[in-house]
Design a protein around this motif. Structure first.
Motif, PDB file in Angstrom:
ATOM      1  N   THR A   1     166.164  73.370  88.759  1.00 13.85           N
ATOM      2  CA  THR A   1     167.180  72.329  88.760  1.00 13.85           C
ATOM      3  C   THR A   1     166.858  71.237  87.744  1.00 13.85           C
ATOM      4  O   THR A   1     165.752  71.167  87.199  1.00 13.85           O
ATOM      5  CB  THR A   1     167.285  71.681  90.144  1.00 13.85           C
ATOM      6  N   HIS A   2     167.825  70.369  87.530  1.00 13.87           N
ATOM      7  CA  HIS A   2     167.585  69.220  86.657  1.00 13.87           C
ATOM      8  C   HIS A   2     166.433  68.369  87.203  1.00 13.87           C
ATOM      9  O   HIS A   2     165.590  67.890  86.440  1.00 13.87           O
ATOM     10  CB  HIS A   2     168.863  68.374  86.546  1.00 13.87           C
ATOM     11  N   ARG A   3     166.385  68.195  88.513  1.00 20.27           N
ATOM     12  CA  ARG A   3     165.302  67.425  89.124  1.00 20.27           C
ATOM     13  C   ARG A   3     163.955  68.106  88.892  1.00 20.27           C
ATOM     14  O   ARG A   3     162.967  67.438  88.549  1.00 20.27           O
ATOM     15  CB  ARG A   3     165.565  67.270  90.619  1.00 20.27           C
ATOM     16  N   ASN A   4     163.907  69.434  89.059  1.00 21.63           N
ATOM     17  CA  ASN A   4     162.671  70.176  88.788  1.00 21.63           C
ATOM     18  C   ASN A   4     162.176  69.894  87.376  1.00 21.63           C
ATOM     19  O   ASN A   4     161.005  69.549  87.160  1.00 21.63           O
ATOM     20  CB  ASN A   4     162.910  71.676  88.912  1.00 21.63           C
ATOM     21  N   LEU A   5     163.055  70.082  86.400  1.00 18.87           N
ATOM     22  CA  LEU A   5     162.656  69.973  84.997  1.00 18.87           C
ATOM     23  C   LEU A   5     162.312  68.535  84.625  1.00 18.87           C
ATOM     24  O   LEU A   5     161.371  68.297  83.857  1.00 18.87           O
ATOM     25  CB  LEU A   5     163.771  70.514  84.099  1.00 18.87           C
TER      26      LEU A   5
ATOM     27  N   GLY B   1     152.120  64.220  92.710  1.00 18.23           N
ATOM     28  CA  GLY B   1     153.214  64.776  93.493  1.00 18.23           C
ATOM     29  C   GLY B   1     153.021  66.211  93.923  1.00 18.23           C
ATOM     30  O   GLY B   1     153.894  66.781  94.582  1.00 18.23           O
ATOM     31  N   VAL B   2     151.881  66.825  93.576  1.00 26.32           N
ATOM     32  CA  VAL B   2     151.596  68.218  93.935  1.00 26.32           C
ATOM     33  C   VAL B   2     150.582  68.257  95.068  1.00 26.32           C
ATOM     34  O   VAL B   2     149.579  67.533  95.034  1.00 26.32           O
ATOM     35  CB  VAL B   2     151.060  69.009  92.718  1.00 26.32           C
ATOM     36  N   ARG B   3     150.841  69.119  96.023  1.00 26.65           N
ATOM     37  CA  ARG B   3     149.899  69.352  97.117  1.00 26.65           C
ATOM     38  C   ARG B   3     149.481  70.814  97.095  1.00 26.65           C
ATOM     39  O   ARG B   3     150.320  71.693  96.919  1.00 26.65           O
ATOM     40  CB  ARG B   3     150.520  68.981  98.463  1.00 26.65           C
ATOM     41  N   ILE B   4     148.203  71.054  97.278  1.00 27.61           N
ATOM     42  CA  ILE B   4     147.635  72.400  97.216  1.00 27.61           C
ATOM     43  C   ILE B   4     146.973  72.735  98.551  1.00 27.61           C
ATOM     44  O   ILE B   4     146.346  71.879  99.173  1.00 27.61           O
ATOM     45  CB  ILE B   4     146.586  72.500  96.088  1.00 27.61           C
ATOM     46  N   ALA B   5     147.112  73.992  98.965  1.00 22.98           N
ATOM     47  CA  ALA B   5     146.406  74.485 100.150  1.00 22.98           C
ATOM     48  C   ALA B   5     146.031  75.937  99.902  1.00 22.98           C
ATOM     49  O   ALA B   5     146.604  76.606  99.033  1.00 22.98           O
ATOM     50  CB  ALA B   5     147.278  74.355 101.402  1.00 22.98           C
TER      51      ALA B   5
ATOM     52  N   SER C   1     155.615  70.810  95.750  1.00 27.68           N
ATOM     53  CA  SER C   1     155.897  69.791  94.742  1.00 27.68           C
ATOM     54  C   SER C   1     157.400  69.639  94.625  1.00 27.68           C
ATOM     55  O   SER C   1     158.173  70.454  95.147  1.00 27.68           O
ATOM     56  CB  SER C   1     155.309  70.164  93.374  1.00 27.68           C
ATOM     57  N   ASN C   2     157.811  68.592  93.934  1.00 35.11           N
ATOM     58  CA  ASN C   2     159.232  68.363  93.689  1.00 35.11           C
ATOM     59  C   ASN C   2     159.758  69.146  92.495  1.00 35.11           C
ATOM     60  O   ASN C   2     160.927  69.004  92.147  1.00 35.11           O
ATOM     61  CB  ASN C   2     159.496  66.873  93.479  1.00 35.11           C
ATOM     62  N   HIS C   3     158.868  69.933  91.880  1.00 33.52           N
ATOM     63  CA  HIS C   3     159.375  70.768  90.790  1.00 33.52           C
ATOM     64  C   HIS C   3     159.138  72.249  91.040  1.00 33.52           C
ATOM     65  O   HIS C   3     159.129  73.048  90.115  1.00 33.52           O
ATOM     66  CB  HIS C   3     158.831  70.327  89.424  1.00 33.52           C
TER      67      HIS C   3
END
Length: 510
Positions: free
Chosen positions: A179-183, A345-349, A360-362
């Motif tokens: 999406t535009h938000r992703n990019l 903004g990234v979370r890892i597990a 993440s939001n992307h």
């Protein structure tokens, strides 16, 4: 107040703040007439011209527009002229075969297809409502001839901006809806962590079709960075362009880094960009020795990222930090060889099976027309990368690949897709495809074959695959065996096939 995030924001800012700055230096040596140097004002005008041209063709908001092209100013413009006005850009790998491109066109429903002049013969085998060969003959209709202002659109940041097809573990590629938000968020976060600014000059060594050039067409444009287009990757030519244009940053697969390192000993004089260039690498973790050579032999900063097309792609970044200043060069390189720390903004597990998960939001919105694959990939509100690894002390390390994807020269190759092509040969009884370590390509596509007893050769099988697959997907090595290892229930045990090739390696990717 709510204002939607769209990819148009990047070019709007460049035209407002840097209208007379050189936006792009097009590849001078290409079959289409080069556009030479364009300012950001001119780039914006051509993007509007493209949007108006699509209006004239009747392509609606949300309509898919496919482009199959090497790096070029026309492709760069299309990220804004197509997506910036509400359509969906479908950038396609120019190395794919006609059949592979045909599948993507049909699956995406693209009604416009633009191809590089070198690929013009493909149009005899492909179908789309509107087809164009990029170049001077079609520039007026596609980019420069519009006399009207393009229609606006009711912008939604959740709208699909690009549809990127990626090889997976099945024979058919999946369309990743970004999406535009992703990019927007990927591009701004990447620029923040990479320290991008308007004093930079960016070299497009990375194919722009590949995860939208990792987002750098947007990052560079929004910050007014001059962008240098290179069409054919050659180590010496990369050094020449860096010297000629004062390049400060580039993104590259490990194979491109190796090409530069191979060219460096024959370069006359000081290596260009020493103590200035930062090279951002992804695709597969390069060996520690390669990282040491980039830093010592070239004098460039080495930065590594980890991500997938489905994550736009940025998830983690490994970059030199002050806490490592007192370490020796080898230990610094070992630290830089990790996939990296989560970016903002990234979370890892890591799940119980050892798979790397990300939020993440992307991350992708969905796989196009594939709800089952979407649900699997996003189960539990985490994106399942398919990669195995660890997450300790804030850093991700990739240990193996849960999905049967081979990364060769920075390109994803589906082992199952190659196996399907091999099994089409009448003399092949069984086929298993794996990646084996290779100094140049990272991983070498390797076929392990059981025949029906015929006099089949390695050359025969590679030639057979070339009629069905893009060249980079075809096996580079073929081994003939009496039988493939299987479980009691008949399941293929690829780990046993890989084992002899990967002995002595601490992780099962290269």
């Amino acid at each position: 107040m709510f204002y939607p995030l769209t990819v148009a924001d990047f070019l709007d800012r460049a035209e407002t703040v840097y209208p007379d700055r050189v936006a792009v230096v097009d590849e001078p040596n290409q079959p289409a007439e080069s556009w030479g140097r364009l300012s950001y004002r001119q780039l914006a005008e051509r993007a509007r011209g493209q949007a108006a041209g699509l209006d004239a063709l009747g392509v609606p908001v949300g309509g898919r527009v496919a482009i199959v092209s090497h790096n070029s100013a026309r492709l760069l413009t299309s990220f804004f002229g197509v997506s910036g006005f509400g359509r969906v850009l479908v950038p396609i790998n120019f190395r794919l075969s006609a059949a592979e491109i045909g599948y993507i066109l049909e699956h995406s429903g693209a009604e416009v297809l633009m191809v590089d002049p070198d690929l013009a013969p493909l149009l005899d085998q492909l179908e789309a409502k509107h087809t164009f060969v990029l170049g001077a003959d079609t520039d007026e209709q596609l980019f420069t001839g519009a006399t009207t202002t393009p229609r606006g659109w009711d912008a939604h940041e959740s709208a699909t901006a690009t549809l990127n097809y990626t090889s997976g573990t099945t024979a058919r590629p999946k369309g990743v809806q970004l999406t535009h938000r992703n990019l927007w968020l990927n591009a701004t976060t990447f620029g923040l962590h990479a320290g991008a600014g308007d004093r930079d000059t960016y070299l497009h060594t990375l194919p722009m079709f590949h995860a939208n050039g990792w987002g750098w067409p947007f990052t560079a444009t929004g910050l007014g960075i001059t962008q240098i287009v290179i069409r054919q990757i050659d180590g010496t030519e990369i050094l020449r362009r860096i010297a000629q244009h004062g390049v400060t940053v580039l993104c590259a697969a490990p194979a491109v880094v190796n090409a530069v390192l191979d060219a460096a000993p024959n370069w006359t004089g000081e290596i260009p960009g020493r103590d200035r260039v930062r090279v951002i690498v992804a695709g597969a973790p390069p060996p520690t020795r390669t990282i040491e050579r980039v830093r010592a032999d070239l004098g460039w900063e080495f930065v590594q990222i980890y991500g997938l097309t489905e994550t736009s792609p940025l998830l983690t970044m490994s970059r030199m930090r002050s806490e490592w200043d007192e370490l020796d060069a080898h230990e610094q390189a070992r630290n830089l060889g990790r996939a990296g720390a989560p970016t903002l903004g990234v979370r890892i597990a890591i799940d119980e099976s050892g798979e790397v998960l990300a939020q993440s939001n992307h991350n992708l919105d969905a796989y196009w027309d594939n709800p089952e694959a979407t649900a699997d990939a996003q189960a539990g509100n985490w994106f399942h990368t398919g990669d195995g690894g660890t997450f300790t002390e804030g850093y991700v390390s990739i240990a193996d690949r849960k999905k049967d994807v081979i990364i060769s020269g920075g390109e994803n190759v589906s082992s199952i897709e190659v196996e399907d092509a091999l099994n089409d040969h009448p003399a092949v009884k069984e086929a298993a495809v794996i990646g084996i370590p290779d100094e140049k390509w990272g991983e070498l596509v390797t076929a392990v074959i059981v025949t029906d007893g015929s006099d089949l050769t390695e050359a025969d099988l590679i030639a057979h695959c070339r009629t069905r697959l893009a060249g980079y997907k075809c096996p580079k090595k073929v081994e003939f065996v009496e039988a493939l290892p299987r479980t009691a229930t008949g399941k293929l045990q690829k780990f046993k096939i890989r084992q002899p090739y990967w002995e002595g390696f601490s992780r099962q990717v290269n």
